[in-house]
Design an enzyme around this catalytic site. Sequence first.
Site, PDB file in Angstrom:
ATOM      1  N   LYS A 271     -31.985  50.005 -37.775  1.00 34.80           N
ATOM      2  CA  LYS A 271     -33.409  49.778 -37.539  1.00 34.80           C
ATOM      3  C   LYS A 271     -33.632  48.389 -36.935  1.00 34.80           C
ATOM      4  CE  LYS A 271     -37.758  49.961 -40.219  1.00 34.80           C
ATOM      5  NZ  LYS A 271     -38.303  50.232 -41.573  1.00 34.80           N
TER       6      LYS A 271
ATOM      7  N   SER B 218     -42.265  52.926 -41.798  1.00 31.13           N
ATOM      8  CA  SER B 218     -41.950  52.268 -40.553  1.00 31.13           C
ATOM      9  C   SER B 218     -40.617  52.689 -39.941  1.00 31.13           C
ATOM     10  CB  SER B 218     -41.952  50.744 -40.764  1.00 31.13           C
ATOM     11  OG  SER B 218     -40.940  50.336 -41.661  1.00 31.13           O
TER      12      SER B 218
ATOM     13  N   SER C  41     -41.430  52.938 -46.457  1.00 29.28           N
ATOM     14  CA  SER C  41     -40.932  53.092 -45.093  1.00 29.28           C
ATOM     15  C   SER C  41     -39.642  53.874 -44.939  1.00 29.28           C
ATOM     16  CB  SER C  41     -40.768  51.717 -44.439  1.00 29.28           C
ATOM     17  OG  SER C  41     -42.029  51.119 -44.241  1.00 29.28           O
TER      18      SER C  41
END
Length: 469
Positions: free
Chosen positions: A81, A156, A180
Site C-alpha cells: 500500500k 483506505s 481500512s
Amino acid sequence: MTTFDDRTRVHAFRDDALGEHDAVGLAAAIRRGEVSAAAAARDARERVRAVEDRLHAVQAYADTPAPAAAGAFAGVPTFVKDNTDYQGLPTGHGSTAFRPGPARRHAPFARQLLSSGVTVLGKTRLPEFGFSPSTEYEDAEPVRNPWHTDRSAGGSSGGAAALVAAGAVPLAHANDGGGSIRIPAACCGLVGLKPTRGRVVPNDQSRRLPLDLVCDGVVSRSVRDAAAFLAAAETYWRNPALPPVGLAEGPSGQRLRIGFLADSPNGVRSDDATRDAVDRTAALLQGLGHTVEPVEMAIDPAFTDDFLTYWGMLSFLIGVTGRTLGPEFDRTRMDALSRGLRQTYLENWRRTPAVLRRLRRTKEAYAAAFRGLDLVLTPVLAHTTPPIGHLSPAVPYPTLIERILAYVAFTPVDNVVGTPSLSLPAPGTTPDGLPVGVMFSARPGAERTLLEIAFQLEAEHPFRRIQDR
C-alpha cells in the site's frame, strides 16, 4: 435493479501460472515445482495490466521485483500500500500535496511482509492519507470495485482490495486505522483481519501518536491466507506481551458464546440488506452449535465526535509536519476532506485532553460487553457499498462527513481499543449481487479464535467467487 454483466464486473482469472490459487495454494505449487516464481510474477503483471484500465488500483510498479526469498509465501506476487515505504519506490500517501522521492529503505512492516517470501510488484492506491472509507479523489479516477465498477472499492486499502478481488494477485498489503482493512474487504468480498495492536511490528505513521490506531495486515480471498500471513509475521517477530497465534488451519470444534448487534452503539441504524446479512450469519452460527445472543455495547455517546476530533488532529498534524514528506509540500493542496477534518480540529483543539481521556476509556465499555462472550458479531458497515461519487472528496465537507459517519459506524471501536477484528463475506449478497461483510471482534490477542470461526463459516458456506457466473 442493477445486474452484473461484462460492463460492470471485471476479473483477471485465467489459465496461467496463478490459476485460481490463493496465496497458500500458489506457494505450494511453486515449492512443488509445478510453476516458477518468475512465471507467477510475470502472469500477475499481465493480469494487473488486463484490469488496471478499469480498476485504477495501482499507484506505482516495481521495475525489478526482488527475487523470491524463503518463507510461507515464497514466490507469491503482491503489492504494498502506498502509505508504507518500499525501497526505491515513492510513498505518496494518495496525496497531490507533495511530490515524493524514492524511499531510501523499507519500512519495518515492509521488511516483515518480505520475510514471508512474497514478490512485490508495486504499490496500490489509497485515498489521501487514508482518511476516507472510499478510494476516490477530487481530480483523478477512483479505484473501482471489480464486482461492479460503478461502486466503491472501499478504503483506505481500496487499491489492494480491488486487485485481490479481481484475481490479479492472491493477497495484498493493507493497513487499518479506523476500518481500512475491513471496509474494503467487505466491499470487495474478501477476508480482512485487523490484528491486535502490537501483533505485528509497529506502524511508522501511528506509533508516535498519543493513541496508536493503525495496524498492518493483508486482504485475501481465503481464510487460510489470512492465517498463514499471521503465522509468517509471527515467525519474523513476535510480541512477547501477546499470546502466540501459531498457524491456525481449521475450525477448533469449540462451541462459542457470541454476542451480536445489528445497529451501531452510536445510534446508527443499519440498512435492511446489512441487517439481513448479520441475521443470516447469526442463524448459521446457531446451526453450527454456537450460542448467539444480543449484546449491548455502552460506548460513550461522545465517541463519534471524539473519534472525529482525533481524526481531524491527524490531518492537522500532517499539515504542520508535511514538509518531512517532501520539500514541496503545500497543505492548501490537500483535498477537501483533509482540509475539512483539519478545520474540525482547529475548532475543537481545546478538547484534546478530554477527547483522549474518553477514547482511552472505551476499553472499559468494550471489556464489559465481552463478559461471558468469546466474540461479538456486527456488520462491518452500516449500509451496503455505495456508488462512486457518494463519498467523493468533491462532495461538500458537511455532507460528506455526515455520509461517512452514517457508513463507518462499527469499525473504529476496535482501533481505539486495540482489539483484533475480522471482516468476512456474509452468506448471500445484496439484491443487486454485491458482497456484504460481517465483522467478528474479539478480546486482545484472540486472533486464533477469529480465524477458527472464520474457517468454520467458510467451510459451511464457501465465499462467492467473482469468476463464477
